[in-house]
Design a protein around this motif. Structure first.
Motif, PDB file in Angstrom:
ATOM      1  N   VAL A   1      61.695 -10.438  79.110  1.00  0.00           N
ATOM      2  CA  VAL A   1      62.171  -9.300  79.900  1.00  0.00           C
ATOM      3  C   VAL A   1      61.124  -9.077  80.988  1.00  0.00           C
ATOM      4  CG1 VAL A   1      62.863  -6.881  79.869  1.00  0.00           C
ATOM      5  CG2 VAL A   1      63.254  -8.316  77.850  1.00  0.00           C
ATOM      6  N   ARG A   2      61.438  -9.516  82.190  1.00  0.00           N
ATOM      7  CA  ARG A   2      60.508  -9.387  83.314  1.00  0.00           C
ATOM      8  C   ARG A   2      60.693  -8.024  83.971  1.00  0.00           C
ATOM      9  NH1 ARG A   2      61.873 -14.675  82.980  1.00  0.00           N
ATOM     10  NH2 ARG A   2      60.182 -16.182  83.241  1.00  0.00           N
ATOM     11  N   ASN A   3      59.598  -7.290  84.095  1.00  0.00           N
ATOM     12  CA  ASN A   3      59.582  -5.991  84.760  1.00  0.00           C
ATOM     13  C   ASN A   3      60.626  -5.033  84.172  1.00  0.00           C
ATOM     14  OD1 ASN A   3      59.255  -3.825  86.460  1.00  0.00           O
ATOM     15  ND2 ASN A   3      59.110  -5.083  88.306  1.00  0.00           N
ATOM     16  N   PRO A   4      60.446  -4.616  82.918  1.00  0.00           N
ATOM     17  CA  PRO A   4      61.432  -3.740  82.279  1.00  0.00           C
ATOM     18  C   PRO A   4      61.629  -2.409  82.997  1.00  0.00           C
ATOM     19  CG  PRO A   4      59.447  -3.877  80.948  1.00  0.00           C
ATOM     20  CD  PRO A   4      59.323  -4.902  82.033  1.00  0.00           C
ATOM     21  N   ALA A   5      60.591  -1.879  83.627  1.00  0.00           N
ATOM     22  CA  ALA A   5      60.737  -0.606  84.346  1.00  0.00           C
ATOM     23  C   ALA A   5      61.761  -0.750  85.481  1.00  0.00           C
ATOM     24  CB  ALA A   5      59.394  -0.138  84.885  1.00  0.00           C
ATOM     25  N   ARG A   6      61.671  -1.839  86.228  1.00  0.00           N
ATOM     26  CA  ARG A   6      62.641  -2.078  87.314  1.00  0.00           C
ATOM     27  C   ARG A   6      64.042  -2.278  86.748  1.00  0.00           C
ATOM     28  NH1 ARG A   6      64.630  -6.691  88.924  1.00  0.00           N
ATOM     29  NH2 ARG A   6      62.924  -7.904  88.055  1.00  0.00           N
ATOM     30  N   LEU A   7      64.154  -3.051  85.650  1.00  0.00           N
ATOM     31  CA  LEU A   7      65.464  -3.301  85.050  1.00  0.00           C
ATOM     32  C   LEU A   7      66.111  -2.010  84.549  1.00  0.00           C
ATOM     33  CD1 LEU A   7      64.699  -6.597  83.108  1.00  0.00           C
ATOM     34  CD2 LEU A   7      65.953  -6.333  85.266  1.00  0.00           C
ATOM     35  N   ILE A   8      65.319  -1.084  84.053  1.00  0.00           N
ATOM     36  CA  ILE A   8      65.870   0.209  83.625  1.00  0.00           C
ATOM     37  C   ILE A   8      66.346   1.002  84.837  1.00  0.00           C
ATOM     38  CG2 ILE A   8      65.214   2.467  82.683  1.00  0.00           C
ATOM     39  CD1 ILE A   8      63.673   0.908  80.524  1.00  0.00           C
ATOM     40  N   ARG A   9      65.546   1.043  85.900  1.00  0.00           N
ATOM     41  CA  ARG A   9      65.965   1.761  87.127  1.00  0.00           C
ATOM     42  C   ARG A   9      67.254   1.178  87.687  1.00  0.00           C
ATOM     43  NH1 ARG A   9      60.415   1.551  88.130  1.00  0.00           N
ATOM     44  NH2 ARG A   9      60.656  -0.208  89.529  1.00  0.00           N
ATOM     45  N   GLU A  10      67.415  -0.136  87.596  1.00  0.00           N
ATOM     46  CA  GLU A  10      68.619  -0.810  88.102  1.00  0.00           C
ATOM     47  C   GLU A  10      69.763  -0.798  87.091  1.00  0.00           C
ATOM     48  OE1 GLU A  10      67.187  -4.694  89.129  1.00  0.00           O
ATOM     49  OE2 GLU A  10      66.112  -3.953  90.903  1.00  0.00           O
ATOM     50  N   LYS A  11      69.566  -0.164  85.932  1.00  0.00           N
ATOM     51  CA  LYS A  11      70.573  -0.051  84.872  1.00  0.00           C
ATOM     52  C   LYS A  11      71.029  -1.409  84.342  1.00  0.00           C
ATOM     53  CE  LYS A  11      71.807   4.409  86.351  1.00  0.00           C
ATOM     54  NZ  LYS A  11      72.336   5.502  86.636  1.00  0.00           N
ATOM     55  N   LYS A  12      70.103  -2.368  84.321  1.00  0.00           N
ATOM     56  CA  LYS A  12      70.404  -3.690  83.766  1.00  0.00           C
ATOM     57  C   LYS A  12      70.035  -3.775  82.292  1.00  0.00           C
ATOM     58  CE  LYS A  12      70.218  -6.031  88.157  1.00  0.00           C
ATOM     59  NZ  LYS A  12      69.525  -6.972  89.031  1.00  0.00           N
ATOM     60  N   ILE A  13      69.154  -2.892  81.854  1.00  0.00           N
ATOM     61  CA  ILE A  13      68.835  -2.724  80.430  1.00  0.00           C
ATOM     62  C   ILE A  13      68.786  -1.223  80.158  1.00  0.00           C
ATOM     63  CG2 ILE A  13      67.585  -4.905  80.212  1.00  0.00           C
ATOM     64  CD1 ILE A  13      64.965  -3.310  80.196  1.00  0.00           C
ATOM     65  N   GLY A  14      68.838  -0.851  78.889  1.00  0.00           N
ATOM     66  CA  GLY A  14      68.810   0.565  78.527  1.00  0.00           C
ATOM     67  C   GLY A  14      67.536   0.936  77.808  1.00  0.00           C
ATOM     68  N   MET A  15      67.315   2.234  77.728  1.00  0.00           N
ATOM     69  CA  MET A  15      66.159   2.774  77.034  1.00  0.00           C
ATOM     70  C   MET A  15      66.673   3.900  76.145  1.00  0.00           C
ATOM     71  SD  MET A  15      62.762   4.102  78.888  1.00  0.00           S
ATOM     72  CE  MET A  15      61.241   4.283  78.041  1.00  0.00           C
ATOM     73  N   ALA A  16      66.129   4.014  74.928  1.00  0.00           N
ATOM     74  CA  ALA A  16      66.587   5.041  73.992  1.00  0.00           C
ATOM     75  C   ALA A  16      65.418   5.884  73.513  1.00  0.00           C
ATOM     76  CB  ALA A  16      67.271   4.388  72.797  1.00  0.00           C
ATOM     77  N   LEU A  17      65.707   7.113  73.199  1.00  0.00           N
ATOM     78  CA  LEU A  17      64.756   8.028  72.593  1.00  0.00           C
ATOM     79  C   LEU A  17      65.251   8.336  71.184  1.00  0.00           C
ATOM     80  CD1 LEU A  17      62.293   9.898  72.858  1.00  0.00           C
ATOM     81  CD2 LEU A  17      63.855  11.647  73.705  1.00  0.00           C
ATOM     82  N   VAL A  18      64.408   8.137  70.201  1.00  0.00           N
ATOM     83  CA  VAL A  18      64.802   8.362  68.820  1.00  0.00           C
ATOM     84  C   VAL A  18      64.001   9.533  68.277  1.00  0.00           C
ATOM     85  CG1 VAL A  18      64.937   7.347  66.526  1.00  0.00           C
ATOM     86  CG2 VAL A  18      65.315   5.925  68.531  1.00  0.00           C
ATOM     87  N   ILE A  19      64.705  10.497  67.686  1.00  0.00           N
ATOM     88  CA  ILE A  19      64.001  11.640  67.083  1.00  0.00           C
ATOM     89  C   ILE A  19      64.430  11.795  65.630  1.00  0.00           C
ATOM     90  CG2 ILE A  19      63.593  12.851  69.208  1.00  0.00           C
ATOM     91  CD1 ILE A  19      66.038  14.562  68.626  1.00  0.00           C
TER      92      ILE A  19
END
Length: 93
Positions: free
Chosen positions: A75-93
């Motif tokens: 996964v190259r540059n995950p921060a950019r991929l998240i901004r571009e909505k190509k990968i997702g990020m989750a918050l678990v509580i």
């Protein structure tokens, strides 16, 4: 260049691309499972990944312990991929 190491050890180690001279920071995330796509990333790893000018890659290794089925997804540059909505990020509580 410094030797490769973990990002979250706060020493900023990385791998130097010999062709370009650019330093690439690599974080390895491993699982024994074939399809476990979700994994934890520490706040320190994420803070580092989003720094301007940082080239940060995550190497996700699947099927650890099984030589015949092991595979790696980069996964190259995950921060950019998240901004571009190509990968997702989750918050678990």
């Amino acid at each position: 260049a410094r030797p490769a190491g973990k990002i979250n050890d706060n020493r900023g180690k990385g791998l130097t691309n010999t062709a370009s001279g650019q330093v690439v920071y690599v974080e390895g995330k491993a699982t024994r499972w074939e399809d476990k796509n979700a994994f934890e990333i520490s706040p320190w790893e994420w803070d580092f990944a989003v720094k301007p000018g940082v080239e940060y890659h995550i190497y996700r290794v699947f099927n650890v312990g099984n030589k015949e089925r092991v595979r790696v997804r980069v996964v190259r540059n995950p921060a950019r991929l998240i901004r571009e909505k190509k990968i997702g990020m989750a918050l678990v509580i």
